[in-house]
Design an enzyme around this catalytic site. Structure first.
Site, PDB file in Angstrom:
ATOM      1  N   PRO A   1      -3.442  -0.442   0.334  1.00  0.00           N
ATOM      2  CA  PRO A   1      -2.655   0.212   1.367  1.00  0.00           C
ATOM      3  C   PRO A   1      -1.203  -0.238   1.245  1.00  0.00           C
ATOM      4  CG  PRO A   1      -4.632  -0.756   2.309  1.00  0.00           C
ATOM      5  CD  PRO A   1      -4.503  -1.270   0.920  1.00  0.00           C
ATOM      6  N   GLU A   2      -0.318   0.697   0.906  1.00  0.00           N
ATOM      7  CA  GLU A   2       1.102   0.415   0.817  1.00  0.00           C
ATOM      8  C   GLU A   2       1.765   1.104   2.013  1.00  0.00           C
ATOM      9  OE1 GLU A   2       2.453   1.255  -3.200  1.00  0.00           O
ATOM     10  OE2 GLU A   2       0.474   0.814  -4.003  1.00  0.00           O
TER      11      GLU A   2
ATOM     12  N   ARG B   1     -13.070  -7.003  -0.277  1.00  0.00           N
ATOM     13  CA  ARG B   1     -12.675  -8.153  -1.090  1.00  0.00           C
ATOM     14  C   ARG B   1     -12.227  -9.375  -0.312  1.00  0.00           C
ATOM     15  NH1 ARG B   1      -9.547  -5.408  -6.107  1.00  0.00           N
ATOM     16  NH2 ARG B   1     -10.730  -3.526  -5.783  1.00  0.00           N
TER      17      ARG B   1
ATOM     18  N   ARG C   1      20.347  -9.107 -11.757  1.00  0.00           N
ATOM     19  CA  ARG C   1      18.979  -9.624 -11.905  1.00  0.00           C
ATOM     20  C   ARG C   1      18.403  -9.291 -13.271  1.00  0.00           C
ATOM     21  NH1 ARG C   1      17.107 -11.876  -7.368  1.00  0.00           N
ATOM     22  NH2 ARG C   1      18.405 -11.462  -5.559  1.00  0.00           N
TER      23      ARG C   1
ATOM     24  N   HIS D   1     -19.320  -6.102   4.966  1.00  0.00           N
ATOM     25  CA  HIS D   1     -17.944  -6.609   4.866  1.00  0.00           C
ATOM     26  C   HIS D   1     -17.132  -6.470   6.139  1.00  0.00           C
ATOM     27  CE1 HIS D   1     -18.998  -6.745   0.696  1.00  0.00           C
ATOM     28  NE2 HIS D   1     -18.946  -5.434   0.548  1.00  0.00           N
TER      29      HIS D   1
END
Length: 269
Positions: free
Chosen positions: A2-3, A111, A150, A92
């Site tokens: 999930p972003e 997870r 950078r 879970h």
DNA sequence: ACCACATCCTGTTAGC
DNA sequence: TGCTAACAGGATGTGG
């Protein structure tokens, strides 16, 4: 996984479904998910409290109560679900909150990487996150400053939450393809034009995914258990070896910062 | 200061 | 066919 678009989709649903609801019961099934307090403290603080707001910062979800905050990070496989009271508990299950109105809020995580933070007196948390990519503060100029000097690969920089908050592997790859920039380019080497393209690409990709309800490429579903649709729009993510949608050149797959990165060696330079 | 890499987890998939 | 090993990856911690 999930972003930003996925977490924002969940946020909108939760705002609709839990604001004004009272917590009737707290059941923590995976102790280690709760990082900064004890299960007893969490239960004591949450029970009887009413949700007053739901916010998002980067990939963090912030459930606001009168004085306190309950903060979730779903990491890769976490799911937040609003379900009818008494629904059969899934495998879970990490946290179950019984809510007024015969509903439950579940945190489910295959997870077991998802985290819960309890802030009884609120405060500003999470800290140390970079700019919100869909906010007004995220300008082309701002991205130029982030890239300036950078030597790290641009892909690694996009994934670093201290610079920009909310991008993960999917949207970093998709944004770079859209901007026609190779993921392994040194960030500081991007031209002004490339930075501008990347800035616009990031915003466009995130907005389009948000409209599609996010990307369901692994196990992402929103707070009502529904899948997103942006997986049908992906141009490079997870497509290593397949032909580029623009020029048919086989997409390459390389590792950057331990993450697999897919790109078109012809379209992206 | 900056970068690379291991760690945590489990379900899925690739390879032998 | 059945087993094992690699892979997926967000954030954090360590070592270079």
């Amino acid at each position: 996984m999930p972003e930003l678009p996925e977490v924002e989709t969940i946020r909108r649903i939760l705002a609709d479904r839990i604001i004004g609801k009272q917590v009737k019961g707290v059941q923590l099934c995976l102790r280690k998910a709760l990082r900064n307090t004890s299960p007893e403290e969490l239960a004591r603080g949450l029970t009887g409290a009413v949700f007053t707001g739901v916010k998002r910062r980067g990939k963090f979800l912030i459930l606001e109560l009168k004085a306190a905050k309950l903060v979730f990070h779903l990491r890769m496989t976490g799911q937040l679900l609003v379900v009818k009271a008494g629904s059969p508990p899934p495998k879970h299950l990490t946290l179950k909150l019984a809510l007024s109105g015969d509903e439950e809020l579940w945190l489910v995580d295959q997870r077991k990487f998802a985290t819960i933070d309890w802030l009884p007196r609120g405060g500003d948390y999470p800290r140390g996150l970079g700019v919100e990519p869909l906010s007004r503060e995220f300008t082309g100029q701002r991205l130029a400053e982030i890239c300036q000097g950078r030597r790290t690969p641009i892909k690694a920089l996009l994934l670093n939450q201290q610079h920009i908050a909310g991008l993960g592997n999917i949207y970093a790859d998709e944004s770079l393809f859209r901007a026609k920039v190779r993921p392994d380019r040194m960030a500081g080497s991007l031209s002004a034009k490339e930075v501008r393209r990347l800035h616009r690409a990031i915003r466009a990709v995130l907005r389009e995914s948000l409209i599609a309800g996010g990307t369901s490429v692994r196990n992402y579903v929103n707070a009502e258990g529904k899948q997103g649709a942006y997986q049908n729009e992906l141009k490079v993510y997870g497509r290593g070896g397949e032909p580029c949608v623009v020029c048919q050149t086989p997409l390459e797959r390389i590792k950057i910062g331990g993450r697999s990165s897919c790109f078109c060696p012809r379209c992206q330079s």
